[in-house]
Scaffold this motif. Structure first.
Motif, PDB file in Angstrom:
ATOM      1  N   ARG A   1     123.346 -11.730  -0.527  1.00  0.00           N
ATOM      2  CA  ARG A   1     121.596 -11.643  -1.224  1.00  0.00           C
ATOM      3  C   ARG A   1     121.362 -10.235   0.105  1.00  0.00           C
ATOM      4  O   ARG A   1     121.563 -10.336   0.968  1.00  0.00           O
ATOM      5  CB  ARG A   1     120.603 -12.374  -1.325  1.00  0.00           C
ATOM      6  N   TRP A   2     120.445  -9.429  -0.388  1.00  0.00           N
ATOM      7  CA  TRP A   2     120.250  -8.206   0.315  1.00  0.00           C
ATOM      8  C   TRP A   2     118.981  -8.710   1.159  1.00  0.00           C
ATOM      9  O   TRP A   2     118.080  -8.960   0.786  1.00  0.00           O
ATOM     10  CB  TRP A   2     119.730  -7.219  -0.532  1.00  0.00           C
ATOM     11  N   LEU A   3     118.288  -8.292   2.695  1.00  0.00           N
ATOM     12  CA  LEU A   3     118.182  -8.783   3.557  1.00  0.00           C
ATOM     13  C   LEU A   3     117.356  -8.235   4.398  1.00  0.00           C
ATOM     14  O   LEU A   3     118.472  -7.067   4.544  1.00  0.00           O
ATOM     15  CB  LEU A   3     117.875 -10.468   3.916  1.00  0.00           C
ATOM     16  N   ASN A   4     116.165  -7.312   4.598  1.00  0.00           N
ATOM     17  CA  ASN A   4     115.510  -6.603   5.577  1.00  0.00           C
ATOM     18  C   ASN A   4     116.304  -7.085   6.591  1.00  0.00           C
ATOM     19  O   ASN A   4     115.410  -8.195   6.796  1.00  0.00           O
ATOM     20  CB  ASN A   4     114.570  -5.866   5.104  1.00  0.00           C
ATOM     21  N   GLY A   5     115.950  -6.258   7.638  1.00  0.00           N
ATOM     22  CA  GLY A   5     116.189  -7.018   9.056  1.00  0.00           C
ATOM     23  C   GLY A   5     114.711  -7.641   9.779  1.00  0.00           C
ATOM     24  O   GLY A   5     113.678  -6.060   9.106  1.00  0.00           O
ATOM     25  N   ARG A   6     113.751  -7.473  10.642  1.00  0.00           N
ATOM     26  CA  ARG A   6     112.921  -7.709  10.397  1.00  0.00           C
ATOM     27  C   ARG A   6     112.313  -7.342  11.243  1.00  0.00           C
ATOM     28  O   ARG A   6     111.024  -6.661  11.108  1.00  0.00           O
ATOM     29  CB  ARG A   6     113.190  -9.229  11.730  1.00  0.00           C
TER      30      ARG A   6
END
Length: 174
Positions: A1-6
């Motif tokens: 899945r795609w997640l944005n960096g913090r």
């Protein structure tokens, strides 16, 4: 899945030097430097990186004759680290010629973008679960020819009176 960096943060500066027109020659150059920090530890503990990046560019103009001018522009960004890998540098250049015709009424311009076919961008990233390589060719190599003709006269200075002026005083308006 795609997640944005913090988090991603950049801070930097730019220096531009301009050459006053010296006879037939004019130009400018710029140098940019910045620090970029990226935090992707919300995705994986080892996804954190900081790097000092830079780019340089320049513009050179030459008045070949009284009616013919030439201009060269180039920009370069070197290879850099990205959050999970490496990206290649990026280069862009253009060359232009402008010939005045019909006195000062018109001009013919020729513009060559990316004349040496150097524009591209590649990157690779990897992690324990994947490896990704990409290559982008910006296919912006082209030549454009333009013809310009100016109808009428160029704008002239006009005198205009204001109600608050004393008699005989005028204001010049462009």
């Amino acid at each position: 899945r795609w997640l944005n960096g913090r988090q991603s943060a950049s801070v930097g500066s730019s220096l531009t030097l301009s050459l006053r027109p010296m006879g037939r020659l004019s130009g400018s150059t710029n140098f940019n430097v910045w620090r970029e920090s990226r935090d992707g530890t919300n995705i994986a503990p080892d996804l954190q990186r900081s790097a000092v990046l830079w780019s340089v560019g320049g513009n050179l103009g030459l008045k070949v004759t009284e009616t013919l001018t030439a201009q060269l522009f180039a920009s370069q960004m070197p290879p850099q680290s990205i959050l999970q890998g490496r990206a290649t540098g990026y280069t862009f250049s253009s060359v232009a010629l402008r010939q005045q015709v019909w006195g000062t009424k018109g001009s013919i311009s020729l513009n060559l973008q990316d004349p040496l076919n150097l524009s591209n961008f590649n990157s690779s990233s990897s992690h324990a679960t994947y490896t990704q390589t990409s290559r982008s060719s910006f296919r912006q190599r082209m030549a454009t020819l333009g013809v310009t003709y100016n109808f009428g006269k160029p704008p002239q200075q006009q005198s205009r009176r204001s109600g608050q002026e004393e008699a005989g005083e005028t204001i010049r308006v462009r």
